[in-house]
Motif scaffolding. Structure first.
Motif, short mmCIF file in Angstrom:
data_model
loop_
_atom_site.label_atom_id
_atom_site.label_comp_id
_atom_site.label_asym_id
_atom_site.label_seq_id
_atom_site.Cartn_x
_atom_site.Cartn_y
_atom_site.Cartn_z
N TYR A 18 7.83 -28.82 84.37
CA TYR A 18 8.16 -27.85 85.43
C TYR A 18 7.33 -28.01 86.69
N ASP A 32 8.48 -20.00 91.45
CA ASP A 32 9.65 -19.32 90.90
C ASP A 32 9.19 -18.40 89.77
N ASP A 83 10.37 -15.66 88.41
CA ASP A 83 11.33 -15.25 87.38
C ASP A 83 11.52 -16.34 86.34
N THR A 84 11.64 -17.59 86.80
CA THR A 84 11.79 -18.69 85.85
C THR A 84 10.54 -18.84 85.01
N TYR A 85 9.38 -18.72 85.64
CA TYR A 85 8.12 -18.82 84.89
C TYR A 85 8.09 -17.78 83.76
N VAL A 131 10.62 -18.72 80.93
CA VAL A 131 10.39 -19.87 80.06
C VAL A 131 9.09 -19.77 79.25
N LYS A 180 17.40 -13.18 82.27
CA LYS A 180 18.06 -14.46 82.09
C LYS A 180 18.90 -14.82 83.31
N ALA A 202 16.56 -15.71 86.41
CA ALA A 202 15.84 -16.98 86.31
C ALA A 202 16.65 -18.08 86.97
N SER A 203 15.99 -19.06 87.54
CA SER A 203 16.70 -20.14 88.24
C SER A 203 17.40 -21.05 87.25
N SER A 243 16.21 -22.44 83.77
CA SER A 243 16.14 -21.63 82.56
C SER A 243 17.41 -21.76 81.70
N ARG A 244 18.48 -22.28 82.28
CA ARG A 244 19.72 -22.38 81.51
C ARG A 244 19.59 -23.36 80.35
#
Length: 261
Positions: free
Chosen positions: A118, A126, A128-130, A133, A250, A253-254, A257-258
């Protein structure tokens, strides 16, 4: 009409709203150790999630004194905890012998693994992504793999923010039951219990810290500040994502994260 005496053991899920209200009316009249005893008897597939903060340690100590088979622990290792936190984990394991499950970001066992995947300082680039994950996805993976239906948390209403209106038992958007046995306790009461019962505590608490998370988002507080003022200081944030709506987290998140859908 359902009464607390007629509830099945363990509870049948999902809980109807009137049953949840009934339970909360009952639990609100109990002390934390009594709430925990009730939970062990009634809540199905119960675990305790913990980052080894003071409130969670109080619950762990209470459980160790009331049952020979306390709920197993789940520790979400973000890889960015303070060294003192990892030392505390080992101290708690040695003292209580409670089964401990450790979950980390997917396919990452070290900081080097994480940053190869990452990049550095993802929490700045980021947030939200942090959060998703390193905390949300590992927690959901733990719940799925372990068959968790209910968890014990260390949240308290006196911590403010999103926690100000806490009830003893809540149900999140995924149907997970969240028990908050010390929801009414204040920080001084928690500290008193820790001292009186010789419960292990994080060494950082004697250095000006009061709420301890990742090293990069935790700061010391000064007298008069809210106990969680040192978490995400300067940002309008009071939760890491574990106790926010899972589906909203979910979605926010960017795209990276998918991978963990």
């Amino acid at each position: 009409m359902t009464s607390i005496e007629t509830l099945s053991k363990p509870l049948q899920l999902p809980l109807a709203p009137d049953v949840l209200d009934l339970i909360n009316d009952h639990l609100s009249q109990l002390q934390p150790d009594q709430i925990l005893q009730w939970a062990v008897e009634y809540l199905p597939h119960l675990y305790q999630t913990t980052a080894f903060g003071l409130t969670g340690l109080v619950a762990l100590d209470m459980l160790s004194k009331s049952t020979l088979s306390p709920p197993p622990l789940i520790f979400i290792d973000t890889l960015y905890h303070f060294q003192e936190t990892y030392e505390l984990v080992e101290e708690v394991k040695a003292k209580y012998q409670t089964p401990l499950h450790v979950y980390r970001p997917a396919e990452c066992d070290t900081v080097e693994d994480f940053e190869a995947k990452y990049g550095q300082n993802l929490w700045e680039r980021d947030e939200d992504t942090y959060d998703f994950v390193v905390k949300v996805e590992p927690a959901r993976r733990a719940y799925d793999e372990l068959g968790v239906k209910a968890i014990i948390t260390g949240r308290r209403a006196s911590q403010g923010g999103d926690r100000a209106s806490l009830k003893p038992l809540e149900v999140d958007s995924t149907g997970l039951l969240k028990l908050n046995p010390l929801f009414e306790w204040t920080f001084p009461i928690v500290e008193w219990y820790i001292t009186e019962n010789d419960v292990p505590r994080n060494k950082l608490l004697s250095q000006g810290y009061r709420s301890i998370g990742d090293w990069h988002s935790t700061a010391k507080v000064v007298d008069g500040q809210d106990e969680r003022a040192g978490r995400w200081a300067g940002r309008e944030k009071s939760e890491c994502g574990l106790h926010k709506d899972y589906f909203s987290m979910k979605k926010k998140a960017s795209a990276v994260s998918r991978t963990f859908s």
